[in-house]
Design a protein around this motif. Sequence first.
Motif, PDB file in Angstrom:
ATOM      1  N   GLY A  90       0.811  -1.213   0.000  1.00 53.65           N
ATOM      2  CA  GLY A  90       0.000   0.000   0.000  1.00 53.65           C
ATOM      3  C   GLY A  90       0.843   1.261   0.000  1.00 53.65           C
TER       4      GLY A  90
ATOM      5  N   ARG B 269      -3.528 -10.276  -2.454  1.00 50.80           N
ATOM      6  CA  ARG B 269      -4.571  -9.560  -3.193  1.00 50.80           C
ATOM      7  C   ARG B 269      -5.601 -10.531  -3.772  1.00 50.80           C
TER       8      ARG B 269
ATOM      9  N   HIS C 281      -1.133  -2.727  -5.978  1.00 52.86           N
ATOM     10  CA  HIS C 281      -0.340  -3.215  -4.854  1.00 52.86           C
ATOM     11  C   HIS C 281       0.797  -4.117  -5.345  1.00 52.86           C
TER      12      HIS C 281
END
Length: 232
Positions: A76, A187, A144
Amino acid sequence: MPPLLARVEARTLLAFLLVAGSLWGFAALAEEVMEGDTHRLDARLLLALRDPADPGRALGPPALRTAMRDVTALGGATVLLSLTAALMAALAIRRQPRSALFLGVVVAGGQALSHGTKAIFDRPRPDLLPHATETFAASFPSGHSMMAAATWLTLAMMLARSEPQRRMKAFLIVLAALVTVAVGVSRVYLGVHWPTDVLAGWTLGTAWALLCFLLARWLSLRGGIEPERGGP
C-alpha cells in the motif's frame, strides 16, 4: 576483458533481457485480458481460495485472513512511501544525497505508471465474491502488486548499492522478491484482484525496477549518483 568487467557487462545484459521479457509478458497478458480470454481461468483460481460451501469466506482460519490483510498493506501507498522516505533519509545521512533524490523520483514515477495503466485498461474488480478489504481504483494491473515489485525491488537495489558484502546484496534482493510475491498472493486471497491482475502488476513493476537499476548504473558511471560499494 577483465573478469570483473565481464561480470558487470553480463549483469547489464541480463537486466536488459529481463526488462524486455517482462514488458513483452505484460503486453501479451494485457491483450488476453482485454479480449476476455483469461476470465474463466481467473474465476477458477479465485474460487479455489474460497470455501465451496460459502464463496464469501476465504479458506483457512480467521488468523490467516488477518495475516493476509497485514501482508497486503506492505504494497500500500502508506507503507511504501514511509519506507521510501526513511531510506532517502538514511542515504542522506550516509552522504549520498543524489542517490536519495534518485530513489524519490523512481518511486514517484512508479506510482504515476501504476495509476496511468489502471486508467487505460479500466478493468472492473472481481464480482464473484465480497471483497475482504476496501478498494478504490480499477483492477488491471494490480497496483499493490506492481508497486510492491517496483518499490521493494528498487529499495533493495539502492540498499545493495551501499552494501559492500555480496551475500548481503543477494539477501536484500531475495527478501524484496519474497515480499512482492506475498503481496500479490494476498490480493487474490482477499478477493480484490483477479490472478492476471497480480501477474501483470508483477511483470510491469519488475520491468520498472530493472530499468531503474540500469539507469542507476549509468548515472553512477557518469557521476550522476554516488558509486556502488563492493562487487556486483
